[in-house]
Design a protein around this motif. Structure first.
Motif, PDB file in Angstrom:
ATOM      1  N   LYS A 298       5.116 -45.521  19.856  1.00  0.00           N
ATOM      2  CA  LYS A 298       5.671 -46.533  20.758  1.00  0.00           C
ATOM      3  C   LYS A 298       6.990 -46.085  21.396  1.00  0.00           C
ATOM      4  O   LYS A 298       7.881 -46.877  21.639  1.00  0.00           O
ATOM      5  CB  LYS A 298       5.837 -47.876  20.042  1.00  0.00           C
ATOM      6  CG  LYS A 298       4.522 -48.454  19.557  1.00  0.00           C
ATOM      7  CD  LYS A 298       4.722 -49.773  18.871  1.00  0.00           C
ATOM      8  CE  LYS A 298       3.506 -50.463  18.353  1.00  0.00           C
ATOM      9  NZ  LYS A 298       2.218 -49.952  18.428  1.00  0.00           N
ATOM     10  N   ARG A 299       7.064 -44.806  21.698  1.00  0.00           N
ATOM     11  CA  ARG A 299       8.217 -44.234  22.383  1.00  0.00           C
ATOM     12  C   ARG A 299       7.793 -44.000  23.832  1.00  0.00           C
ATOM     13  O   ARG A 299       7.489 -42.890  24.245  1.00  0.00           O
ATOM     14  CB  ARG A 299       8.670 -42.965  21.663  1.00  0.00           C
ATOM     15  CG  ARG A 299       9.294 -43.317  20.313  1.00  0.00           C
ATOM     16  CD  ARG A 299       9.515 -42.161  19.384  1.00  0.00           C
ATOM     17  NE  ARG A 299      10.359 -41.112  19.896  1.00  0.00           N
ATOM     18  CZ  ARG A 299      10.732 -40.055  19.162  1.00  0.00           C
ATOM     19  NH1 ARG A 299      10.356 -39.955  17.901  1.00  0.00           N
ATOM     20  NH2 ARG A 299      11.473 -39.117  19.702  1.00  0.00           N
ATOM     21  N   TRP A 300       7.772 -45.108  24.567  1.00  0.00           N
ATOM     22  CA  TRP A 300       7.153 -45.157  25.882  1.00  0.00           C
ATOM     23  C   TRP A 300       7.791 -44.203  26.895  1.00  0.00           C
ATOM     24  O   TRP A 300       7.068 -43.506  27.622  1.00  0.00           O
ATOM     25  CB  TRP A 300       7.149 -46.588  26.419  1.00  0.00           C
ATOM     26  CG  TRP A 300       6.708 -47.593  25.413  1.00  0.00           C
ATOM     27  CD1 TRP A 300       7.424 -48.658  24.937  1.00  0.00           C
ATOM     28  CD2 TRP A 300       5.449 -47.658  24.722  1.00  0.00           C
ATOM     29  NE1 TRP A 300       6.691 -49.369  24.002  1.00  0.00           N
ATOM     30  CE2 TRP A 300       5.472 -48.768  23.854  1.00  0.00           C
ATOM     31  CE3 TRP A 300       4.303 -46.865  24.742  1.00  0.00           C
ATOM     32  CZ2 TRP A 300       4.406 -49.120  23.030  1.00  0.00           C
ATOM     33  CZ3 TRP A 300       3.239 -47.218  23.917  1.00  0.00           C
ATOM     34  CH2 TRP A 300       3.298 -48.329  23.089  1.00  0.00           C
ATOM     35  N   ASP A 301       9.117 -44.195  26.997  1.00  0.00           N
ATOM     36  CA  ASP A 301       9.774 -43.365  28.015  1.00  0.00           C
ATOM     37  C   ASP A 301       9.522 -41.883  27.773  1.00  0.00           C
ATOM     38  O   ASP A 301       9.224 -41.129  28.716  1.00  0.00           O
ATOM     39  CB  ASP A 301      11.276 -43.652  28.065  1.00  0.00           C
ATOM     40  CG  ASP A 301      11.584 -45.026  28.648  1.00  0.00           C
ATOM     41  OD1 ASP A 301      10.812 -45.489  29.520  1.00  0.00           O
ATOM     42  OD2 ASP A 301      12.583 -45.643  28.227  1.00  0.00           O
TER      43      ASP A 301
ATOM     44  N   LEU B  48       5.938 -41.160  28.694  1.00  0.00           N
ATOM     45  CA  LEU B  48       5.725 -41.099  30.147  1.00  0.00           C
ATOM     46  C   LEU B  48       6.231 -39.784  30.727  1.00  0.00           C
ATOM     47  O   LEU B  48       5.579 -39.190  31.592  1.00  0.00           O
ATOM     48  CB  LEU B  48       6.380 -42.296  30.828  1.00  0.00           C
ATOM     49  CG  LEU B  48       5.637 -43.622  30.621  1.00  0.00           C
ATOM     50  CD1 LEU B  48       6.516 -44.803  31.013  1.00  0.00           C
ATOM     51  CD2 LEU B  48       4.328 -43.621  31.406  1.00  0.00           C
TER      52      LEU B  48
ATOM     53  N   ARG C 228       2.962 -42.135  22.329  1.00  0.00           N
ATOM     54  CA  ARG C 228       2.253 -43.411  22.466  1.00  0.00           C
ATOM     55  C   ARG C 228       2.033 -44.038  21.087  1.00  0.00           C
ATOM     56  O   ARG C 228       2.278 -45.231  20.903  1.00  0.00           O
ATOM     57  CB  ARG C 228       0.912 -43.186  23.168  1.00  0.00           C
ATOM     58  CG  ARG C 228       0.068 -44.449  23.310  1.00  0.00           C
ATOM     59  CD  ARG C 228      -1.276 -44.175  23.944  1.00  0.00           C
ATOM     60  NE  ARG C 228      -2.058 -43.271  23.110  1.00  0.00           N
ATOM     61  CZ  ARG C 228      -3.187 -42.696  23.496  1.00  0.00           C
ATOM     62  NH1 ARG C 228      -3.679 -42.913  24.695  1.00  0.00           N
ATOM     63  NH2 ARG C 228      -3.847 -41.899  22.685  1.00  0.00           N
TER      64      ARG C 228
ATOM     65  N   GLY D 285       2.190 -50.191  27.367  1.00  0.00           N
ATOM     66  CA  GLY D 285       3.046 -50.309  26.187  1.00  0.00           C
ATOM     67  C   GLY D 285       4.472 -50.663  26.560  1.00  0.00           C
ATOM     68  O   GLY D 285       5.138 -51.426  25.864  1.00  0.00           O
ATOM     69  N   LYS D 286       4.919 -50.136  27.671  1.00  0.00           N
ATOM     70  CA  LYS D 286       6.275 -50.406  28.151  1.00  0.00           C
ATOM     71  C   LYS D 286       6.351 -51.736  28.901  1.00  0.00           C
ATOM     72  O   LYS D 286       7.439 -52.198  29.246  1.00  0.00           O
ATOM     73  CB  LYS D 286       6.732 -49.250  29.051  1.00  0.00           C
ATOM     74  CG  LYS D 286       8.194 -49.311  29.385  1.00  0.00           C
ATOM     75  CD  LYS D 286       8.667 -48.087  30.120  1.00  0.00           C
ATOM     76  CE  LYS D 286      10.139 -48.327  30.463  1.00  0.00           C
ATOM     77  NZ  LYS D 286      10.710 -47.259  31.203  1.00  0.00           N
TER      78      LYS D 286
ATOM     79  N   ASP E 153      -1.927 -46.324  29.255  1.00  0.00           N
ATOM     80  CA  ASP E 153      -1.575 -46.885  27.948  1.00  0.00           C
ATOM     81  C   ASP E 153      -0.062 -46.936  27.750  1.00  0.00           C
ATOM     82  O   ASP E 153       0.479 -47.925  27.244  1.00  0.00           O
ATOM     83  CB  ASP E 153      -2.177 -46.047  26.817  1.00  0.00           C
ATOM     84  CG  ASP E 153      -3.677 -46.163  26.714  1.00  0.00           C
ATOM     85  OD1 ASP E 153      -4.261 -47.090  27.315  1.00  0.00           O
ATOM     86  OD2 ASP E 153      -4.274 -45.313  26.018  1.00  0.00           O
ATOM     87  N   LEU E 154       0.606 -45.858  28.155  1.00  0.00           N
ATOM     88  CA  LEU E 154       2.067 -45.806  28.001  1.00  0.00           C
ATOM     89  C   LEU E 154       2.749 -46.852  28.891  1.00  0.00           C
ATOM     90  O   LEU E 154       3.692 -47.514  28.461  1.00  0.00           O
ATOM     91  CB  LEU E 154       2.576 -44.398  28.326  1.00  0.00           C
ATOM     92  CG  LEU E 154       2.217 -43.333  27.281  1.00  0.00           C
ATOM     93  CD1 LEU E 154       2.313 -41.938  27.873  1.00  0.00           C
ATOM     94  CD2 LEU E 154       3.108 -43.465  26.053  1.00  0.00           C
TER      95      LEU E 154
END
Length: 186
Positions: free
Chosen positions: A124-127, A130, A121, A158-159, A154-155
């Protein structure tokens, strides 16, 4: 900024610096790490980047020394603060590597994938975040699981998945409401 707020922040720095740098006989490594963590926040609020970085390096050294040589089950207690500190120091990949190894060593523990999701998170590496939080949620239980849903929200936000984030909030609320009264926070 209000002068009183600045005065309190400066006082916090004055009181916390020696606890972070030298510790105190009554402080555990975890307590000392917390003192450093609060010091980092106070220094950042005062826009002292160099001081905050120095405190972060000190915190990391304290936590790594405390975790050195401990079995995974025990060194795990330092992972939350260690991973946060590594991210602050721009060493997120090191945090990921450490947490992946911890997850592999403790596959039934929800903490490593939870901490990993938090690092993703922050980066910012959302996948990847998750996927990690879903692994944590599959293992978690009780009030702690209720809290993990917040990381997933949050994730998702962010995505850019607002509708899915809202569904996850509803799921979190339903899960929380189903907890026994003694496990709910007021």
């Amino acid at each position: 900024t209000d002068q009183r707020v600045l005065a309190v922040r400066r006082l916090a720095v004055t009181l916390l610096e020696p606890l972070c740098r030298k510790g105190h006989a009554e402080l555990t490594p975890d307590d000392r790490g917390d003192a450093c963590g609060i010091l980092i926040e106070a220094l950042e609020a005062l826009h002292d980047r160099k001081g905050a970085e120095r405190a972060a390096r000190e915190r990391l050294a304290v936590l790594e020394a405390a975790a050195a040589g401990l079995p995974h089950e025990l060194s795990l207690m330092y992972d939350f603060a260690r991973s946060d500190t590594l991210v602050k120091l721009g060493r997120g990949e090191q945090a990921i590597e450490t947490l992946r190894a911890r997850e592999q060593a403790l596959p039934q523990n929800y903490n490593p994938p939870h901490h990993l999701a938090r690092v993703y998170r922050a980066l910012k590496r959302w996948d990847e975040g998750l996927a990690a939080i879903d692994r944590a949620l599959a293992l978690a239980y009780g009030p702690r699981k209720a809290g993990l849903y917040g990381v997933k929200v949050d994730l998702l936000l962010g995505k850019g998945l607002r509708a899915e984030a809202l569904r996850t909030l509803a799921e979190q609320l339903t899960f929380y409401q189903a907890l026994p009264d003694g496990q709910k926070r007021p």
